[in-house]
Design a protein around this motif. Structure first.
Motif, PDB file in Angstrom:
ATOM      1  N   UNK A 262       0.850  -1.180   0.000  1.00  0.00           N
ATOM      2  CA  UNK A 262       0.000   0.000   0.000  1.00  0.00           C
ATOM      3  C   UNK A 262       0.892   1.239   0.000  1.00  0.00           C
ATOM      4  N   UNK A 263       0.284   2.407   0.118  1.00  0.00           N
ATOM      5  CA  UNK A 263       1.054   3.655   0.152  1.00  0.00           C
ATOM      6  C   UNK A 263       1.165   4.164   1.594  1.00  0.00           C
ATOM      7  N   UNK A 264       2.262   4.821   1.865  1.00  0.00           N
ATOM      8  CA  UNK A 264       2.512   5.385   3.199  1.00  0.00           C
ATOM      9  C   UNK A 264       1.335   6.254   3.660  1.00  0.00           C
ATOM     10  N   UNK A 265       0.724   6.983   2.745  1.00  0.00           N
ATOM     11  CA  UNK A 265      -0.366   7.899   3.099  1.00  0.00           C
ATOM     12  C   UNK A 265      -1.599   7.165   3.628  1.00  0.00           C
ATOM     13  N   UNK A 266      -1.690   5.845   3.362  1.00  0.00           N
ATOM     14  CA  UNK A 266      -2.863   5.080   3.799  1.00  0.00           C
ATOM     15  C   UNK A 266      -2.685   4.431   5.169  1.00  0.00           C
ATOM     16  N   UNK A 267      -1.468   4.526   5.749  1.00  0.00           N
ATOM     17  CA  UNK A 267      -1.164   3.775   6.961  1.00  0.00           C
ATOM     18  C   UNK A 267      -2.045   4.145   8.153  1.00  0.00           C
ATOM     19  N   UNK A 275      -7.408  -3.403   6.894  1.00  0.00           N
ATOM     20  CA  UNK A 275      -7.252  -3.413   5.429  1.00  0.00           C
ATOM     21  C   UNK A 275      -8.602  -3.772   4.814  1.00  0.00           C
ATOM     22  N   UNK A 276      -9.143  -2.860   4.028  1.00  0.00           N
ATOM     23  CA  UNK A 276     -10.485  -3.014   3.484  1.00  0.00           C
ATOM     24  C   UNK A 276     -10.442  -3.418   2.002  1.00  0.00           C
ATOM     25  N   UNK A 277     -11.489  -4.099   1.589  1.00  0.00           N
ATOM     26  CA  UNK A 277     -11.618  -4.491   0.165  1.00  0.00           C
ATOM     27  C   UNK A 277     -11.800  -3.260  -0.712  1.00  0.00           C
ATOM     28  N   UNK A 278     -12.360  -2.211  -0.127  1.00  0.00           N
ATOM     29  CA  UNK A 278     -12.715  -1.001  -0.864  1.00  0.00           C
ATOM     30  C   UNK A 278     -13.724  -1.357  -1.956  1.00  0.00           C
ATOM     31  N   UNK A 279     -13.431  -1.048  -3.217  1.00  0.00           N
ATOM     32  CA  UNK A 279     -14.397  -1.323  -4.289  1.00  0.00           C
ATOM     33  C   UNK A 279     -14.254  -2.724  -4.868  1.00  0.00           C
ATOM     34  N   UNK A 280     -13.268  -3.471  -4.420  1.00  0.00           N
ATOM     35  CA  UNK A 280     -13.046  -4.814  -4.946  1.00  0.00           C
ATOM     36  C   UNK A 280     -13.803  -5.855  -4.133  1.00  0.00           C
ATOM     37  N   UNK A 281     -13.824  -7.068  -4.658  1.00  0.00           N
ATOM     38  CA  UNK A 281     -14.524  -8.156  -3.987  1.00  0.00           C
ATOM     39  C   UNK A 281     -13.695  -8.755  -2.862  1.00  0.00           C
ATOM     40  N   UNK A 282     -12.365  -8.601  -2.939  1.00  0.00           N
ATOM     41  CA  UNK A 282     -11.460  -9.180  -1.942  1.00  0.00           C
ATOM     42  C   UNK A 282     -10.299  -8.232  -1.668  1.00  0.00           C
ATOM     43  N   UNK A 283      -9.662  -8.418  -0.504  1.00  0.00           N
ATOM     44  CA  UNK A 283      -8.355  -7.820  -0.252  1.00  0.00           C
ATOM     45  C   UNK A 283      -7.329  -8.644  -1.016  1.00  0.00           C
ATOM     46  N   UNK A 284      -6.366  -7.962  -1.638  1.00  0.00           N
ATOM     47  CA  UNK A 284      -5.330  -8.639  -2.416  1.00  0.00           C
ATOM     48  C   UNK A 284      -4.035  -8.730  -1.608  1.00  0.00           C
ATOM     49  N   UNK A 299       0.554   3.554  -5.837  1.00  0.00           N
ATOM     50  CA  UNK A 299      -0.327   4.469  -5.118  1.00  0.00           C
ATOM     51  C   UNK A 299       0.414   5.579  -4.377  1.00  0.00           C
ATOM     52  N   UNK A 300       1.748   5.556  -4.409  1.00  0.00           N
ATOM     53  CA  UNK A 300       2.530   6.572  -3.707  1.00  0.00           C
ATOM     54  C   UNK A 300       3.809   5.966  -3.155  1.00  0.00           C
ATOM     55  N   UNK A 301       4.334   6.553  -2.069  1.00  0.00           N
ATOM     56  CA  UNK A 301       5.523   5.988  -1.419  1.00  0.00           C
ATOM     57  C   UNK A 301       5.118   4.645  -0.805  1.00  0.00           C
ATOM     58  N   UNK A 302       5.727   3.549  -1.253  1.00  0.00           N
ATOM     59  CA  UNK A 302       5.213   2.235  -0.845  1.00  0.00           C
ATOM     60  C   UNK A 302       5.659   1.791   0.535  1.00  0.00           C
ATOM     61  N   UNK A 303       4.770   1.047   1.182  1.00  0.00           N
ATOM     62  CA  UNK A 303       5.098   0.301   2.397  1.00  0.00           C
ATOM     63  C   UNK A 303       4.465  -1.076   2.260  1.00  0.00           C
ATOM     64  N   UNK A 304       5.024  -2.034   2.968  1.00  0.00           N
ATOM     65  CA  UNK A 304       4.512  -3.400   2.904  1.00  0.00           C
ATOM     66  C   UNK A 304       4.099  -3.854   4.294  1.00  0.00           C
ATOM     67  N   UNK A 305       2.888  -4.372   4.413  1.00  0.00           N
ATOM     68  CA  UNK A 305       2.377  -4.904   5.667  1.00  0.00           C
ATOM     69  C   UNK A 305       2.532  -6.420   5.644  1.00  0.00           C
ATOM     70  N   UNK A 306       3.186  -6.964   6.663  1.00  0.00           N
ATOM     71  CA  UNK A 306       3.362  -8.412   6.786  1.00  0.00           C
ATOM     72  C   UNK A 306       2.143  -8.971   7.517  1.00  0.00           C
ATOM     73  N   UNK A 307       1.430  -9.886   6.856  1.00  0.00           N
ATOM     74  CA  UNK A 307       0.160 -10.382   7.383  1.00  0.00           C
ATOM     75  C   UNK A 307       0.327 -11.781   7.974  1.00  0.00           C
TER      76      UNK A 307
END
Length: 344
Positions: A262-267, A275-284, A299-307
Motif C-alpha cells: 500500500x502507500x505510506x499515506x494510507x497507513x 485493510x479493506x476491500x474497498x471497491x473490490x470483492x477481496x483484499x489482495x 499508489x505513492x511511497x510504498x510500504x509493505x504490511x506483513x500479514x
C-alpha cells in the motif's frame, strides 16, 4: 472452422462461392481467380467448415494506396515487396453470415500484412458497408475512381501505427474487471466475456485489435491478469473485480505469512480500520515482499504490511488464490499485521 491458404485445386469452389456472394457484374470470373492463384496464393485465405468452403478473402500487394479496376483482372500487377495489402473480395456464404466469420478473415489478412511489414491495407466498398469496415480501423477516403460493375465505391484505408499493447491491456482490464458497459457488453455470472463481442466493442472505441493481438496481451501481460476458456471463445480477468462475479476460486491454505502493498499515506487509516476491500470483492495479498512493494508503488511511497495468515486461518478466515498467483481474502483487522516494512 479452419482458415488456410488457397491452392489451384480450390478454383471450382472459390468460383462458386463468389457467384453466391456477388452479382454477375461484380463477381470475379474463374479465369480471374486462376490468375490470382498462380501469382499470389499466399495472399488468398479460405474459410472452411468441415472441409466445405464457406468464405474467403484475397488481394494483391501493391505500392498504390488505392485500388484501381485493372487490379481485379491483371494479377501481374502484384508486387510482393509492395507497401499495401489490397483486399479485393471478402466472401461468406449467406447462410453463414452474422456469426463473426467475415471478421476472422479480415483479422487473418490484416495480421499477415502487419507481420510482413506492410504500411497497411486498402479496399473498396459500397456506402452501406463503410461503417462495418470502420470497426476494423479502416478510414473512409471518399468516393473511389473505381466503376467496377457500374457501382459507386468508396476507398477505405487501414494504415498501421504502433500498437500500444500496455495501453490496450489496461483498457481490457477496465472492461473485464470494472466497466464492461464502456463498450456495451455484459459479463456472465462467472466474469466471462464473449471474445468476439469484446473485440468488436474495443474496435468501435477506436482501438485496432484482433485475435492475435488479444492473444499476445493475454500471453505477455506481466501480471497474467487474463485467461481464456478452453476453446478461447470467452475471456475473463483472473481477479480484481469491483463488480459482483464468481470467478470460481477454490479455497486454499496460504503460506503462514503474506504481504500487502500500500502507500505510506494510507497507513493511519489502515491502523484505525484495518485493510479493506474497498471497491473490490477481496483484499489482495502478495506472496513476497518484492511484489508487494511494486503494488504499493502504484499508489505513492510504498510500504509493505506483513500479514499473519496463520493466525487468520485459526480465527476462521478463508483464503483463495487466483490463477495469476494473487491471494484473496475478506477485510483484515489490523491486529493481524505483524510488521510494517518501509522502503529503504
Amino acid at each position: 472452422m479452419k482458415i488456410r491458404h488457397a491452392s489451384m485445386k480450390d478454383l471450382g469452389p472459390i468460383t462458386a462461392v463468389e457467384a453466391a456472394c456477388f452479382p454477375v457484374a461484380e463477381a470475379a470470373t474463374k479465369a480471374d481467380f486462376e490468375k490470382r492463384l498462380q501469382v499470389y496464393p499466399d495472399h488468398f485465405w479460405l474459410l472452411e467448415n468441415d472441409d466445405q468452403l464457406i468464405g474467403f478473402i484475397n488481394g494483391m500487394v501493391t505500392n498504390n494506396s488505392t485500388i484501381s479496376d485493372i487490379m481485379f483482372s491483371d494479377a501481374s500487377l502484384h508486387d510482393e515487396n509492395g507497401m499495401w495489402q489490397a483486399i479485393f473480395g471478402l466472401n461468406v456464404l449467406p447462410e453463414y453470415r452474422r456469426q463473426g466469420l467475415a471478421a476472422k478473415l479480415i483479422d487473418k489478412i490484416v495480421e499477415q500484412a502487419r507481420q510482413e511489414g506492410r504500411k497497411g491495407c486498402i479496399l473498396t466498398c459500397k456506402d452501406k458497408l463503410i461503417h462495418y469496415y470502420e470497426k476494423f480501423g479502416f478510414k473512409n477516403c471518399g468516393i473511389s475512381q473505381s466503376v467496377h460493375g457500374g457501382a459507386i465505391w468508396y476507398d477505405m484505408r487501414l494504415e498501421f501505427g504502433k500498437i500500444d499493447i500496455n495501453q490496450l491491456g489496461r483498457f481490457i482490464s477496465l472492461i473485464l474487471r470494472h466497466k464492461p458497459e464502456v463498450i456495451g457488453i455484459k459479463l456472465d455470472g462467472h466474469g466471462w466475456a464473449d471474445v468476439e463481442e469484446l473485440l468488436l466493442g474495443i474496435r468501435e472505441k477506436g482501438y485496432f485489435i484482433n485475435h492475435e493481438i488479444l492473444q499476445e496481451i493475454v500471453a505477455t501481460n506481466n501480471k497474467q491478469r487474463f485467461h481464456y476458456n478452453e476453446d478461447q471463445t470467452k475471456i475473463r480477468a483472473a481477479q480484481g473485480h469491483s463488480i459482483a462475479v464468481d470467478v470460481e476460486l477454490d479455497e486454499k491454505v496460504p503460506p503462514d505469512l503474506l504481504y500487502h502493498g500500500t502507500a505510506m499515506k494510507n497507513l493511519s487509516e489502515i491502523k484505525a480500520t484495518g485493510i479493506k476491500k474497498m471497491r473490490r470483492l477481496y483484499v489482495h495479498l502478495s506472496k513476497d515482499v518484492e511484489t508487494a512493494f511494486k503494488v504499493g508503488s502504484r499508489h505513492g511511497i510504498p510500504v509493505v504490511l506483513v500479514i499473519d495468515t496463520l493466525a487468520m486461518q485459526k480465527d476462521g478466515y478463508k483464503f483463495y488464490c487466483s490463477k495469476n498467483g494473487v491471494w484473496l481474502c475478506d477485510d483484515i483487522d489490523f491486529k493481524y499485521v505483524k510488521e510494517i516494512i518501509k522502503q529503504k
